[in-house]
Motif scaffolding. Structure first.
Motif, short mmCIF file in Angstrom:
data_model
loop_
_atom_site.label_atom_id
_atom_site.label_comp_id
_atom_site.label_asym_id
_atom_site.label_seq_id
_atom_site.Cartn_x
_atom_site.Cartn_y
_atom_site.Cartn_z
N ASP A 13 8.36 6.51 9.69
CA ASP A 13 7.64 7.06 10.85
C ASP A 13 6.75 8.23 10.46
OD1 ASP A 13 9.58 8.87 10.26
OD2 ASP A 13 10.50 8.91 12.25
N GLY A 14 6.39 8.30 9.18
CA GLY A 14 5.51 9.38 8.73
C GLY A 14 4.05 9.09 9.04
N MET A 15 3.17 9.97 8.57
CA MET A 15 1.74 9.82 8.84
C MET A 15 1.16 8.72 7.96
SD MET A 15 1.02 11.66 11.31
CE MET A 15 -0.74 11.39 11.23
N GLY A 16 0.30 7.91 8.55
CA GLY A 16 -0.34 6.85 7.81
C GLY A 16 -1.48 7.36 6.95
N PHE A 17 -2.11 6.48 6.20
CA PHE A 17 -3.19 6.86 5.29
C PHE A 17 -4.12 5.69 5.13
CE2 PHE A 17 0.56 5.47 3.02
CZ PHE A 17 0.07 4.48 2.20
N ASP A 18 -5.23 5.93 4.43
CA ASP A 18 -6.23 4.88 4.20
C ASP A 18 -5.72 3.95 3.10
OD1 ASP A 18 -8.37 3.29 3.76
OD2 ASP A 18 -9.83 4.90 3.52
N SER A 19 -5.30 2.75 3.48
CA SER A 19 -4.70 1.83 2.51
C SER A 19 -5.70 1.40 1.44
CB SER A 19 -4.14 0.60 3.23
OG SER A 19 -5.17 -0.09 3.90
N ALA A 20 -6.99 1.28 1.80
CA ALA A 20 -7.99 0.84 0.82
C ALA A 20 -8.10 1.84 -0.33
CB ALA A 20 -9.34 0.66 1.50
N VAL A 21 -8.12 3.11 0.03
CA VAL A 21 -8.20 4.15 -1.02
C VAL A 21 -6.96 4.11 -1.88
CG1 VAL A 21 -8.31 6.64 -1.43
CG2 VAL A 21 -9.69 5.61 0.39
N PHE A 22 -5.81 3.91 -1.25
CA PHE A 22 -4.54 3.93 -1.97
C PHE A 22 -4.42 2.72 -2.91
CE2 PHE A 22 0.02 3.21 -2.41
CZ PHE A 22 0.44 4.46 -2.79
N VAL A 23 -4.78 1.53 -2.38
CA VAL A 23 -4.63 0.31 -3.17
C VAL A 23 -5.53 0.32 -4.39
CG1 VAL A 23 -5.04 -2.20 -3.15
CG2 VAL A 23 -3.84 -1.11 -1.25
#
Length: 662
Positions: free
Chosen positions: A607-617
């Motif tokens: 339940d934490g804060m989400g992030f930009d998956s494209a940048v992460f991947v």
């Protein structure tokens, strides 16, 4: 066609075995129970009702029809347009044909033939041709009957691995068609061939049918001793097979034969058995009319007029209920005329005599017309054979012509062959090139996985070295300082005691640090007890800090997985949970591992804060590379669901189940 000849037309479609009458009742009860038990698979239930309804057609027609129609409605709801439906639908056509409803049966058989051709159901296609042949035979269309039977025979023999038992029924039916065309020598040839096969197969029902047909042929040829012998064999086999229809019909035919020989005792004995329905069999109207008529005629010849009148009146009742059988009532009308003449009632005698003469003229005309048709068919068959011989002669002549043009065509053929070979060569070359490109891509993908795995291992080594250097360096420095002070002889006892206590504390911290490093390297719980226990241990360690709550869910996991699978899944959990602890600020983490239909899914949700998956991947961080590599080693599908600014992140890994190998 004479009345006698139509009394014995047999319908052959399925090789379903009959048994003795007592055993048959038990078997029918057993088949009904199999069908009604819905715990059985559909294939077993519908096969049982198919065999049950086919057997009932020849012993209890109305019950068979009702069962077939109810089953068809059920199948249409459960598995519409399936092969089960058409297998049982075929039995409805057989029921109609046995009961002389030829138009209805022909429509059903034609529909099934088209469906079986479209679906590639070769066995059903053969049976459909055979059924249409029987339908044509019962309709006196012998030309079509022979064509249908021949088509069924050809298809059956051409089938790979076909055996004699697969086409024996078609031989028997070709015998029937030739028999109706009065080609008795050819008919006997087919029937004897069929009988020989059925004797090898120990098929009592088939033997009964072949013997009955041979009996008819020999009777019509005037060889009565041969006919009686085959009729008796037919009765014995019909009794053993439990074929009640055939059992009663052959008794009627044999009784008629004996009466024709003036052996009234045997004749009436046979007719009495034919008429006796204490075995539970229901006589069809035509058979009943034939038996009653033959009995009345026998008693007239014996001078027992009242007895003759009793049977004749019962025959008239059948005729009143079924006026369509009028053409089969000549024996009955002749007997009634003789009865009333002998009773002195000449008015009634003359009336029945006129009816007899009128029916005789009608049947005679119809038989003459049919005879012309039969002769035409015979002529057509002979003409066809002549045409085949002529075609063979023409083929020989054409063959000589073709030889003269052979070399020209051979040269052209060689040229085409060369062009074809060249085309195939380049096509195969391009195909091999494509295959090499595919293999090259696969190798590059594998190399990428290996490189990523090596990088992951190197990263593990660096991290472990850093942990050892940072963690143990300060502890070792402190221990050296404490030991040097303990060696100082001038140190006071109180200081030495304090230094010993500090040394114990440092050693405790070192022990905990070693335990953590070893746990990170390879948890003992994972190796000894498996993935579930290792994840429970990991959750316990995190929950002990009381900052984040880790919850575990397991579904359908009853066995240990392959060791490498467990290690890779644990490392994915460890890596991703560490990432959540460092960056997400989550309060709750749910780890779910479930197995369903041969697939396993690992899900980690927080339940934490989400992030930009494209940048992460697309980042070059080792953590994500490690996770991606380990998922690839499992041939798994990796899915990351998150969005910047929105609370909650999900990581899913789905792969085919691999159990632990011992």
């Amino acid at each position: 066609m004479s009345a006698f000849r139509i009394t014995l037309l047999f319908f052959l479609v399925l090789a379903i075995p009959f048994c003795s009458w007592g055993m048959q009742a038990d078997r029918l009860d057993s088949l009904e129970k199999v069908y009604l038990d819905r715990k059985n698979p559909d294939s077993i239930r519908y096969k049982a009702v198919q065999e049950l309804s086919f057997s009932l057609i020849f012993s209890d027609g109305p019950k068979a029809k009702k069962l077939i129609q109810e089953t068809l409605k059920t199948i249409q709801k459960e598995v519409p347009n399936s092969r089960f439906y058409y297998e049982i639908y075929q039995n409805l056509g057989i029921y109609y044909d046995v009961n002389q409803e030829t138009d209805s049966s022909r429509q059903i058989f034609s529909e099934i033939l088209q469906k079986s051709k479209a679906q590639g159901w070769s066995a059903m296609e053969q049976r459909s041709y055979n059924n249409l042949g029987m339908n044509s035979l019962n309709s006196s269309d012998y030309r079509s009957a022979i064509e249908y039977f021949s088509e069924a025979l050809e298809l059956s023999r051409a089938k790979p691995g076909a055996k004699e038992g697969d086409w024996v029924n078609y031989l028997s039916n070709l015998g029937l068609a030739n028999q109706e065309l009065e080609l008795y020598d050819q008919a006997i040839k087919y029937h004897l061939e069929a009988l020989t096969i059925r004797e090898k197969l120990e098929d009592s029902n088939g033997m009964a049918i072949s013997c009955a047909n041979l009996g008819i042929c020999y009777k019509l040829m005037g060889e009565l001793d041969q006919a009686i012998g085959y009729f008796q064999k037919a009765i014995d086999n019909a009794r053993e097979a439990g074929n009640k229809v055939l059992y009663h019909r052959v008794h009627d035919n044999l009784g008629s034969l004996y009466i024709g020989q003036k052996d009234y005792k045997k004749g009436l004995e046979m007719l009495q058995i034919a008429l006796d329905t204490s075995d539970g069999f229901t006589l069809d109207p035509k058979m009943k009319l034939s038996i009653l008529s033959n009995s009345a005629a026998a008693y007239v010849d014996l001078g027992q007029i009242e007895k003759a009148l009793e049977f004749a009146q019962k025959g008239n009742e059948v005729l009143d209920e079924h006026p369509d059988l009028i053409n089969y009532s000549m024996t009955l009308k002749n007997a009634l005329a003789k009865i009333y003449f002998r009773k002195g009632d000449f008015e009634k005698g003359n009336a029945f005599l006129e009816e007899y003469q009128e029916i005789s003229r009608k049947v005679f005309n119809e038989e003459n017309a049919q005879l012309l048709t039969d002769l035409q068919v015979q002529y057509d068959l002979e003409k066809k054979e002549s045409q085949i011989a002529l075609q063979r002669a023409e083929l020989l002549e054409k063959s000589a012509t073709l030889q003269r043009n052979y070399f020209a065509f051979a040269a052209l053929g060689l040229l085409l062959l060369f062009l074809g070979a060249t085309f195939i060569y380049y096509q195969n070359r391009n195909k091999r090139k494509q295959e090499l490109l595919v293999k090259d891509r696969e190798l590059k993908v594998k190399e990428a996985y290996i490189q990523a795995s090596l990088e992951s291992q190197e990263q593990e080594r660096r991290r472990m070295a850093q942990d050892l250097h940072d963690g143990f360096g300060q502890y070792i420095s402190a221990l050296r300082m404490y030991v040097s002070q303990l060696k100082n002889a001038q140190a006071k006892e109180e200081l030495k005691a304090e230094l010993v206590g500090r040394t114990d504390s440092v050693l405790d911290e070192m022990s905990k640090e070693i335990s953590n490093v070893v746990y990170d390297l390879m948890p003992a719980t994972l190796i000894r007890f498996g993935l579930k226990s290792a994840l429970e241990d990991l959750a316990h360690r995190i929950n002990a800090g009381q900052k984040v709550a880790v919850e575990l869910q397991f579904e359908g996991i009853s066995e240990r997985l392959d060791e490498l699978v467990e290690i890779n899944l644990f490392r994915i959990c460890q890596e991703w949970i560490n990432n959540i602890l460092k960056y997400a600020g989550a309060k709750n983490i749910l780890v779910s591992l479930r197995q369903q239909a041969g697939w396993m899914t690992l899900s980690i949700m927080d339940d934490g804060m989400g992030f930009d998956s494209a940048v992460f991947v697309h980042s070059k961080r080792n953590g994500w590379k490690n996770i991606n590599t380990r998922a690839g080693l499992l041939n798994g599908e990796l899915q990351l669901n998150t969005q910047q600014g929105i609370q909650g992140t999900e990581l899913h890994v789905k792969f085919s189940q691999i159990l632990r190998t011992n």
